[in-house]
Design a protein around this motif. Sequence first.
Motif, short mmCIF file in Angstrom:
data_model
loop_
_atom_site.label_atom_id
_atom_site.label_comp_id
_atom_site.label_asym_id
_atom_site.label_seq_id
_atom_site.Cartn_x
_atom_site.Cartn_y
_atom_site.Cartn_z
N ASN A 49 0.81 -1.20 0.00
CA ASN A 49 0.00 0.00 0.00
C ASN A 49 0.86 1.26 0.00
OD1 ASN A 49 -2.51 1.71 0.71
ND2 ASN A 49 -1.08 2.09 2.40
N HIS A 50 2.02 1.22 0.64
CA HIS A 50 2.91 2.39 0.62
C HIS A 50 3.31 2.72 -0.82
CE1 HIS A 50 2.81 2.10 4.81
NE2 HIS A 50 4.09 2.00 5.12
N TYR A 51 3.56 1.69 -1.60
CA TYR A 51 3.93 1.88 -3.00
C TYR A 51 2.77 2.52 -3.77
CZ TYR A 51 5.28 0.72 -7.81
OH TYR A 51 5.59 0.78 -9.14
N ILE A 52 1.57 2.00 -3.55
CA ILE A 52 0.40 2.52 -4.26
C ILE A 52 0.13 3.97 -3.88
CG2 ILE A 52 -2.11 2.28 -4.49
CD1 ILE A 52 -1.68 -0.78 -4.12
N CYS A 53 0.14 4.28 -2.60
CA CYS A 53 -0.10 5.65 -2.16
C CYS A 53 0.96 6.59 -2.71
CB CYS A 53 -0.10 5.72 -0.63
SG CYS A 53 -1.58 5.04 0.15
N SER A 54 2.20 6.15 -2.73
CA SER A 54 3.29 6.99 -3.23
C SER A 54 3.11 7.29 -4.71
CB SER A 54 4.64 6.31 -2.99
OG SER A 54 4.89 6.15 -1.61
N ALA A 55 2.63 6.31 -5.47
CA ALA A 55 2.42 6.52 -6.90
C ALA A 55 1.34 7.57 -7.14
CB ALA A 55 2.04 5.20 -7.58
N TYR A 56 0.23 7.48 -6.41
CA TYR A 56 -0.83 8.48 -6.57
C TYR A 56 -0.36 9.86 -6.12
CZ TYR A 56 -4.38 4.88 -7.52
OH TYR A 56 -5.12 3.86 -8.07
N ALA A 57 0.36 9.91 -5.01
CA ALA A 57 0.86 11.19 -4.51
C ALA A 57 1.86 11.81 -5.47
CB ALA A 57 1.49 11.01 -3.13
N ALA A 58 2.75 10.98 -6.01
CA ALA A 58 3.80 11.49 -6.90
C ALA A 58 3.19 12.15 -8.14
CB ALA A 58 4.74 10.36 -7.30
N LYS A 59 2.09 11.61 -8.65
CA LYS A 59 1.46 12.21 -9.83
C LYS A 59 1.07 13.66 -9.57
CE LYS A 59 -0.47 7.94 -11.78
NZ LYS A 59 -1.71 7.19 -12.12
N MET A 60 0.54 13.93 -8.37
CA MET A 60 0.16 15.30 -8.03
C MET A 60 1.38 16.17 -7.75
SD MET A 60 -3.34 15.12 -5.76
CE MET A 60 -3.05 13.62 -4.83
N MET A 61 2.36 15.61 -7.07
CA MET A 61 3.54 16.39 -6.69
C MET A 61 4.39 16.77 -7.89
SD MET A 61 4.60 14.34 -3.21
CE MET A 61 3.56 14.40 -1.74
N VAL A 62 4.55 15.85 -8.81
CA VAL A 62 5.37 16.11 -10.00
C VAL A 62 4.77 17.24 -10.84
CG1 VAL A 62 6.03 15.11 -12.23
CG2 VAL A 62 6.46 13.84 -10.11
#
Length: 316
Positions: free
Chosen positions: A136-149
């Motif tokens: 789940n950490h991987y999944i959350c990070s992927a969604y967050a990274a899309k917004m942050m990038v």
Amino acid sequence: MALSGKICLVTGASRGIGKGIAVQLGEAGATVYITGRSSSPEAAVIGGSLKETADEITAKGGTGIAVICDHAEDEQVKQLFERIEHDHGRLDVLVNNAYSAVTAIVKETARGHKFWQHEGEPGEFWDIVNLVGLRNHYICSAYAAKMMVEVNQGLIVNVSSFGGTIYLFNTAYGVGKAAVDRMSSDMAHELREFNVACVTVYPGAVLTETINHTLKQEKNEFLHRTFEDGESPEYSGKAVVGLACDKNILAKSGKVLLVADLARQYGFTDVNGRQRPSAFQLNSLLARAGYSGLASIVPDFVRLPSFLIAMRSSKF
């Protein structure tokens, strides 16, 4: 109120380390989304709820927003990030803290079970430990990274432990924590060009509500020795606030950071005013080894180089 206007998400924040982090972010003025299951096996016995945490965040000066989310369910996680994007269009800080295995790990440790002795099928215990705590950490990070990038800034914090470098509790726990540490390092590598940082944070032994409750039930000497002088959950929260305010955070990106070391760097103490020793302090290591007399004359600033800890965990 250094984080006023910032949008943060702390997963698994109804109690424990997640609550401590979320409340401290709120005290710094942030809007903090917090997640948890609508019910959990611990809630009826241990207490703590998302609403209580959200109310405390708001009372401290931030804005607490409670979202029911089972982080073992991918669709619920996706909807969580869609809500944040719809409401704010961005996410400044993600703290991956959700973990569903504390009670199971403590009970299995108290019973002295090896990896082939866990009750039930082997895959069941693995999923209890690592489905939420790693996947789940991987999944959350992927969604967050899309917004942050998209906005060229952001911070992802993965909560891990020394179980990633040494044997601690059991095999599934150590594998999961080592994987989280490597995940942070590799994510940081890919995110650096977009000005987004990703770090791993190591708290010490933290006296959460679940740990306090379990210690009253279990007589295991190792568990009591490990947590007898534990940190408060808010100590980790102050560390995350420090990271979120750090103007040079990219210099730390990809690294494993100890809460006790961040306390010295950022100048904060635990809620009781104590300054916790770092695992790299020579006097702390001597004291744990039983050389209290020698430890008392070694200054706090005398430390072992961190690469020695890394070498100890190396498999080459």
